[in-house]
Design a protein around this motif. Structure first.
Motif, PDB file in Angstrom:
ATOM      1  N   GLU A 118       0.817  -1.217   0.000  1.00  0.00           N
ATOM      2  CA  GLU A 118       0.000   0.000   0.000  1.00  0.00           C
ATOM      3  C   GLU A 118       0.850   1.267   0.000  1.00  0.00           C
ATOM      4  O   GLU A 118       0.358   2.350  -0.295  1.00  0.00           O
ATOM      5  CB  GLU A 118      -0.943  -0.005   1.201  1.00  0.00           C
ATOM      6  N   LYS A 119       2.136   1.150   0.328  1.00  0.00           N
ATOM      7  CA  LYS A 119       3.035   2.302   0.324  1.00  0.00           C
ATOM      8  C   LYS A 119       3.961   2.312  -0.888  1.00  0.00           C
ATOM      9  O   LYS A 119       4.909   3.091  -0.927  1.00  0.00           O
ATOM     10  CB  LYS A 119       3.870   2.304   1.615  1.00  0.00           C
ATOM     11  N   PHE A 120       3.682   1.459  -1.851  1.00  0.00           N
ATOM     12  CA  PHE A 120       4.536   1.346  -3.030  1.00  0.00           C
ATOM     13  C   PHE A 120       3.752   1.779  -4.264  1.00  0.00           C
ATOM     14  O   PHE A 120       2.568   1.446  -4.417  1.00  0.00           O
ATOM     15  CB  PHE A 120       5.014  -0.105  -3.195  1.00  0.00           C
ATOM     16  N   ALA A 121       4.403   2.544  -5.136  1.00  0.00           N
ATOM     17  CA  ALA A 121       3.763   3.010  -6.370  1.00  0.00           C
ATOM     18  C   ALA A 121       4.237   2.146  -7.531  1.00  0.00           C
ATOM     19  O   ALA A 121       5.388   2.250  -7.965  1.00  0.00           O
ATOM     20  CB  ALA A 121       4.109   4.482  -6.607  1.00  0.00           C
ATOM     21  N   TRP A 122       3.365   1.268  -8.036  1.00  0.00           N
ATOM     22  CA  TRP A 122       3.706   0.404  -9.157  1.00  0.00           C
ATOM     23  C   TRP A 122       3.214   1.058 -10.451  1.00  0.00           C
ATOM     24  O   TRP A 122       2.165   1.705 -10.490  1.00  0.00           O
ATOM     25  CB  TRP A 122       3.104  -0.981  -8.973  1.00  0.00           C
ATOM     26  N   SER A 123       3.974   0.871 -11.500  1.00  0.00           N
ATOM     27  CA  SER A 123       3.636   1.526 -12.768  1.00  0.00           C
ATOM     28  C   SER A 123       3.848   0.633 -13.972  1.00  0.00           C
ATOM     29  O   SER A 123       3.572   1.058 -15.102  1.00  0.00           O
ATOM     30  CB  SER A 123       4.490   2.796 -12.933  1.00  0.00           C
ATOM     31  N   SER A 124       4.307  -0.584 -13.766  1.00  0.00           N
ATOM     32  CA  SER A 124       4.613  -1.476 -14.889  1.00  0.00           C
ATOM     33  C   SER A 124       3.757  -2.725 -14.801  1.00  0.00           C
ATOM     34  O   SER A 124       3.486  -3.242 -13.706  1.00  0.00           O
ATOM     35  CB  SER A 124       6.104  -1.844 -14.870  1.00  0.00           C
ATOM     36  N   ILE A 125       3.339  -3.226 -15.965  1.00  0.00           N
ATOM     37  CA  ILE A 125       2.575  -4.462 -16.002  1.00  0.00           C
ATOM     38  C   ILE A 125       3.431  -5.636 -15.546  1.00  0.00           C
ATOM     39  O   ILE A 125       2.921  -6.627 -14.997  1.00  0.00           O
ATOM     40  CB  ILE A 125       2.016  -4.708 -17.433  1.00  0.00           C
ATOM     41  N   PHE A 126       4.749  -5.525 -15.710  1.00  0.00           N
ATOM     42  CA  PHE A 126       5.646  -6.578 -15.232  1.00  0.00           C
ATOM     43  C   PHE A 126       5.636  -6.629 -13.701  1.00  0.00           C
ATOM     44  O   PHE A 126       5.709  -7.716 -13.108  1.00  0.00           O
ATOM     45  CB  PHE A 126       7.070  -6.327 -15.742  1.00  0.00           C
ATOM     46  N   GLN A 127       5.551  -5.495 -13.048  1.00  0.00           N
ATOM     47  CA  GLN A 127       5.456  -5.469 -11.592  1.00  0.00           C
ATOM     48  C   GLN A 127       4.138  -6.069 -11.118  1.00  0.00           C
ATOM     49  O   GLN A 127       4.102  -6.863 -10.173  1.00  0.00           O
ATOM     50  CB  GLN A 127       5.601  -4.029 -11.086  1.00  0.00           C
ATOM     51  N   ILE A 128       3.040  -5.701 -11.764  1.00  0.00           N
ATOM     52  CA  ILE A 128       1.726  -6.239 -11.389  1.00  0.00           C
ATOM     53  C   ILE A 128       1.697  -7.751 -11.584  1.00  0.00           C
ATOM     54  O   ILE A 128       1.178  -8.495 -10.730  1.00  0.00           O
ATOM     55  CB  ILE A 128       0.622  -5.551 -12.207  1.00  0.00           C
ATOM     56  N   TYR A 129       2.242  -8.215 -12.687  1.00  0.00           N
ATOM     57  CA  TYR A 129       2.241  -9.647 -12.986  1.00  0.00           C
ATOM     58  C   TYR A 129       3.002 -10.426 -11.909  1.00  0.00           C
ATOM     59  O   TYR A 129       2.533 -11.469 -11.411  1.00  0.00           O
ATOM     60  CB  TYR A 129       2.873  -9.874 -14.352  1.00  0.00           C
ATOM     61  N   ASP A 130       4.168  -9.926 -11.514  1.00  0.00           N
ATOM     62  CA  ASP A 130       4.969 -10.630 -10.508  1.00  0.00           C
ATOM     63  C   ASP A 130       4.333 -10.567  -9.130  1.00  0.00           C
ATOM     64  O   ASP A 130       4.378 -11.541  -8.369  1.00  0.00           O
ATOM     65  CB  ASP A 130       6.376 -10.025 -10.461  1.00  0.00           C
ATOM     66  N   ILE A 131       3.749  -9.434  -8.775  1.00  0.00           N
ATOM     67  CA  ILE A 131       3.123  -9.303  -7.455  1.00  0.00           C
ATOM     68  C   ILE A 131       1.925 -10.244  -7.343  1.00  0.00           C
ATOM     69  O   ILE A 131       1.788 -10.981  -6.351  1.00  0.00           O
ATOM     70  CB  ILE A 131       2.714  -7.843  -7.199  1.00  0.00           C
ATOM     71  N   PHE A 132       1.057 -10.229  -8.340  1.00  0.00           N
ATOM     72  CA  PHE A 132      -0.158 -11.049  -8.245  1.00  0.00           C
ATOM     73  C   PHE A 132       0.182 -12.531  -8.203  1.00  0.00           C
ATOM     74  O   PHE A 132      -0.291 -13.266  -7.322  1.00  0.00           O
ATOM     75  CB  PHE A 132      -1.079 -10.752  -9.427  1.00  0.00           C
ATOM     76  N   TRP A 133       0.991 -12.997  -9.153  1.00  0.00           N
ATOM     77  CA  TRP A 133       1.272 -14.433  -9.212  1.00  0.00           C
ATOM     78  C   TRP A 133       2.183 -14.861  -8.056  1.00  0.00           C
ATOM     79  O   TRP A 133       2.129 -16.022  -7.624  1.00  0.00           O
ATOM     80  CB  TRP A 133       1.868 -14.813 -10.544  1.00  0.00           C
TER      81      TRP A 133
ATOM     82  N   ASN B 156      -0.899  -6.110   4.015  1.00  0.00           N
ATOM     83  CA  ASN B 156      -0.399  -7.410   4.441  1.00  0.00           C
ATOM     84  C   ASN B 156       0.354  -8.140   3.342  1.00  0.00           C
ATOM     85  O   ASN B 156       0.560  -9.351   3.424  1.00  0.00           O
ATOM     86  CB  ASN B 156      -1.556  -8.282   4.943  1.00  0.00           C
ATOM     87  N   VAL B 157       0.760  -7.413   2.320  1.00  0.00           N
ATOM     88  CA  VAL B 157       1.631  -7.939   1.266  1.00  0.00           C
ATOM     89  C   VAL B 157       2.851  -7.035   1.205  1.00  0.00           C
ATOM     90  O   VAL B 157       2.722  -5.825   0.989  1.00  0.00           O
ATOM     91  CB  VAL B 157       0.925  -7.988  -0.100  1.00  0.00           C
ATOM     92  N   CYS B 158       4.018  -7.607   1.404  1.00  0.00           N
ATOM     93  CA  CYS B 158       5.263  -6.851   1.346  1.00  0.00           C
ATOM     94  C   CYS B 158       6.053  -7.248   0.106  1.00  0.00           C
ATOM     95  O   CYS B 158       5.997  -8.399  -0.345  1.00  0.00           O
ATOM     96  CB  CYS B 158       6.114  -7.098   2.589  1.00  0.00           C
ATOM     97  N   ILE B 159       6.785  -6.305  -0.443  1.00  0.00           N
ATOM     98  CA  ILE B 159       7.573  -6.552  -1.653  1.00  0.00           C
ATOM     99  C   ILE B 159       8.988  -6.033  -1.425  1.00  0.00           C
ATOM    100  O   ILE B 159       9.214  -5.092  -0.688  1.00  0.00           O
ATOM    101  CB  ILE B 159       6.951  -5.860  -2.890  1.00  0.00           C
ATOM    102  N   ARG B 160       9.917  -6.685  -2.088  1.00  0.00           N
ATOM    103  CA  ARG B 160      11.309  -6.239  -2.090  1.00  0.00           C
ATOM    104  C   ARG B 160      11.971  -6.723  -3.377  1.00  0.00           C
ATOM    105  O   ARG B 160      11.508  -7.679  -4.006  1.00  0.00           O
ATOM    106  CB  ARG B 160      12.066  -6.754  -0.868  1.00  0.00           C
ATOM    107  N   SER B 161      13.029  -6.050  -3.766  1.00  0.00           N
ATOM    108  CA  SER B 161      13.709  -6.355  -5.017  1.00  0.00           C
ATOM    109  C   SER B 161      14.844  -7.341  -4.772  1.00  0.00           C
ATOM    110  O   SER B 161      15.487  -7.321  -3.718  1.00  0.00           O
ATOM    111  CB  SER B 161      14.259  -5.073  -5.640  1.00  0.00           C
TER     112      SER B 161
END
Length: 674
Positions: free
Chosen positions: A402-417, A441-446
């Motif tokens: 919720e604190k991350f700004a996503w802008s690429s379909i590649f980011q959305i694809y990886d987060i969802f799956w 309740n979903v965290c992301i990191r590179s």
């Protein structure tokens, strides 16, 4: 693919040809297996560098219990002789015992047997041999063999001196005073003097030993009621320090010294989340290289601080209960091996007010953020001085979605799956439902070495290999916070269900809220769709069902699909526009070199205008990447249709079905999951 059931894998070829089945039928799993592989083991707790001692403590308890049983068996073998003894013999025995106690010496006569005394003081003394069995008296004897076992924290000499006055004759317990036998005065006086001096020294040592108090540095709270109340939480701890007792909040925080910086990063209705960051400049000056290397390997830790509900009194109607914390910790420990779930480190229980470092972090968060809604920890009306806190220590999973700004379909694809595959693994392993999978309740990191989370460029996409299109953004997802979740905890040896961890959501005030904007309305509706899925099997059911006690312990994995639909809608709806690639900066003018006129062409002297074979130009790369974006977008649109609450595919019963469908449709590769 043997474990993941898929409509396509079961013989159907197209969605139109599949037959529907009841959506309320729970998906049963018989085998427990962890799919995927962890990149590294979880670090040990920063405040408890010792290894887990649970097995050692159990072994000690077993040894003590075996010793007690051995003593009981040997004592049972002792036979008491009930043959009446003449009164003269009894008087002679008591006189001999009296003399042995007075002089504290061993009789030298062969006919006299000394009284054997076993003193049990601070620690139990294992008895390796039992007293000899007594035989019936066939002839009058002067003395009988006697064994006296005294369990006391003081010596027999101290007890005798306390009960005896200068003018009072020595007595035995439960007996009448016995006349003393004549003894040389000089010997009696010297023995009495030496005994008095020895008793004085022993009494001083004993008093000094009694007055020893627990070390202040230990930080333990010596409150029997508080420790008994939180004992179920202490039983889940891994280290001996955390499992020993409730700790003082200030002492617990002081172990980190000034080497770690406390930062508040989030909060919720459950409590607050803090992070400890290593202060490199301080550690390099005040710490050895080996210890600094261990702290660096430990990494940034995340600490979830939860106020515990009081056993009685004003605080007994609010905060988190003991059972809820125990349930969450058990799930954290049980789901720890599954990729895509939080790494558990330790559970601590502390008491008192926030230490200065944590209070300063709270104040700074209050000044700089607009979502600080919890009461101030320093407010005595909100929290008493004896407030108990549970601190759940975990690995740092990165930034909240919720604190991350996503802008690429590649980011959305990886987060969802990434989230979908983690849920599929947990369903197969523990019949898990999250039931609260909002963006916080979903965290992301590179996974990039520099930790950069920017959208991938066309060059990045072309340089990375992926058979399915998954993993091109280098973002990894982690599911956190199982306070409302449900899971079956099974024994590793037998595979039998040990416990079903769950929370009664009907008692939570989460279903009646409406929402202030579109995002919050979508979230609140998702809670109600989840409840309808559990009660009726139809997520689109609008009417509120009557509460059924115990229903939240049932397994309804379609709730995971309800939350995956919410996640995908939120990702697509809040997608930011991709930044335009910046043009390379114009180089500054430089003086011409003498080699400027030299041609870099081949033997023909002509410049080759055609690119080398197998190498794409910038324009060709952009076309390939644009086509891949369209492909991934169409796949996600198809997922929206499959998961639609009213017109979605009826065969989709859990996240594992969706992942299997994606593999059969080549949206995901088997290597992405396994």
């Amino acid at each position: 693919m043997s474990m993941l059931s898929s409509p396509v894998a079961m013989g159907d070829t197209t969605p139109q040809q599949r037959k529907s089945k009841p959506t309320t039928k729970p998906r049963q799993t018989t085998q427990r297996r962890v799919y995927g592989k962890r990149r590294a083991d979880a670090a040990r707790a920063v405040f408890d560098q010792r290894s887990p001692a649970k097995e050692v403590e159990k072994a000690k308890k077993t040894i003590v219990q075996d010793a007690i049983e051995n003593i009981q068996v040997k004592l049972a073998e002792v036979q008491l002789d009930e043959t009446p003894v003449p009164e003269e013999t009894i008087s002679e025995k008591e006189t001999a015992l009296e003399q042995c106690l007075e002089t504290d010496a061993t009789p030298s006569s062969n006919n006299e047997t000394p009284v054997q005394t076993v003193e049990v003081q601070d620690k139990p003394i294992p008895i390796e041999s039992s007293p000899p069995k007594t035989s019936p008296i066939t002839a009058p004897k002067r003395y009988e063999r006697m064994v006296e076992v005294r369990i006391s924290t003081r010596t027999s000499l101290e007890k005798k001196l306390e009960s005896q006055t200068p003018d009072q004759p020595t007595t035995t317990s439960d007996k009448e005073p016995i006349e003393k036998t004549p003894a040389p005065e000089n010997g009696l006086e010297s023995a009495t003097a030496s005994e008095t001096q020895s008793a004085t020294a022993t009494e001083k040592r004993s008093t000094r030993r009694k007055n020893i108090s627990p070390r202040v540095s230990s930080g333990y709270v010596m409150d029997a009621k508080a420790n008994a109340y939180v004992q179920p939480i202490l039983d889940e701890a891994l280290s001996p320090v955390a499992a020993g007792s409730v700790q003082k909040f200030s002492s617990w925080a002081a172990r980190g010294g000034n080497m770690l910086q406390v930062v508040k990063i989030a909060e919720g209705s459950y409590g607050e989340v803090y992070k400890l960051r290593l202060r490199e400049e301080v550690c390099e000056k005040e710490m050895s290289k080996s210890k600094l290397a261990r702290l660096r390997a430990y990494g940034d830790g995340v600490f979830k601080i939860v106020p515990l509900r009081a056993k009685s009194g004003p605080g007994s109607k609010k905060h988190t209960s003991i059972n809820e914390i125990v349930s969450e910790v058990r799930m954290l420990k049980y789901l720890d091996p599954i990729p895509g779930f939080a790494r558990f480190r330790e559970i601590h229980v502390v008491q008192g007010r926030f230490p200065e470092s944590f209070q300063n972090a709270w104040d700074y968060y209050k000044e700089t953020k607009d979502d600080c809604l919890n009461p101030n920890p320093s407010n005595k009306r909100a929290y008493p001085d004896t407030q108990l806190w549970a601190i759940v220590e975990m690995d740092d999973a990165g930034c909240e979605l919720e604190k991350f700004a996503w802008s690429s379909i590649f980011q959305i694809y990886d987060i969802f799956w990434g989230v979908a595959m983690a849920l599929a693994r947990s369903e197969e392993y523990a019949q898990f439902e999250h039931r609260d999978l909002h963006l916080g309740n979903v965290c992301i990191r590179s996974t990039r070495p520099d930790g950069c989370m920017d959208p991938p460029t066309s060059t990045d996409i072309m340089s990375r290999s992926s058979a399915s299109g998954f993993g091109l953004s280098t973002l990894e997802t982690t599911i956190i916070d199982y306070s409302l979740s449900r899971a079956e905890l099974r024994s590793v040896e037998s595979g039998e269900i040990v416990d079903v961890a769950s929370s009664d959501l009907d008692k939570k005030q989460i279903f009646d809220a409406i929402g202030r904007d579109e995002d919050e309305i979508l979230l609140r509706d998702t809670y109600r769709h989840m409840r309808a899925t559990l009660y009726t099997g139809n997520p689109s059911e609008a009417e509120k069902p009557a509460d059924v006690p115990g229903i939240w312990a049932d397994y309804a994995p379609r709730t995971n699909l309800v939350w995956l639909l919410f996640l995908l809608k939120s990702l697509l709806k809040n997608k930011k526009s991709e930044p335009t690639p910046s043009k390379p900066a114009r180089q500054a003018l430089a003086p011409c070199t003498p080699n400027k006129t030299i041609k870099q062409a081949g033997k023909s002297g002509k410049k080759d205008s055609k690119p080398q074979s197998g190498v794409l130009t910038v324009g060709s790369q952009d076309k390939v990447v644009s086509k891949l974006k369209d492909t991934l977008g169409k796949r996600l649109d198809a997922v929206l249709e499959l998961l639609d609450l009213k017109h979605g595919h009826e065969d989709m019963c859990c996240a594992a079905d969706l992942v299997a469908y994606a593999m059969d449709s080549q949206w995901l590769d088997e290597r992405d999951f396994f």
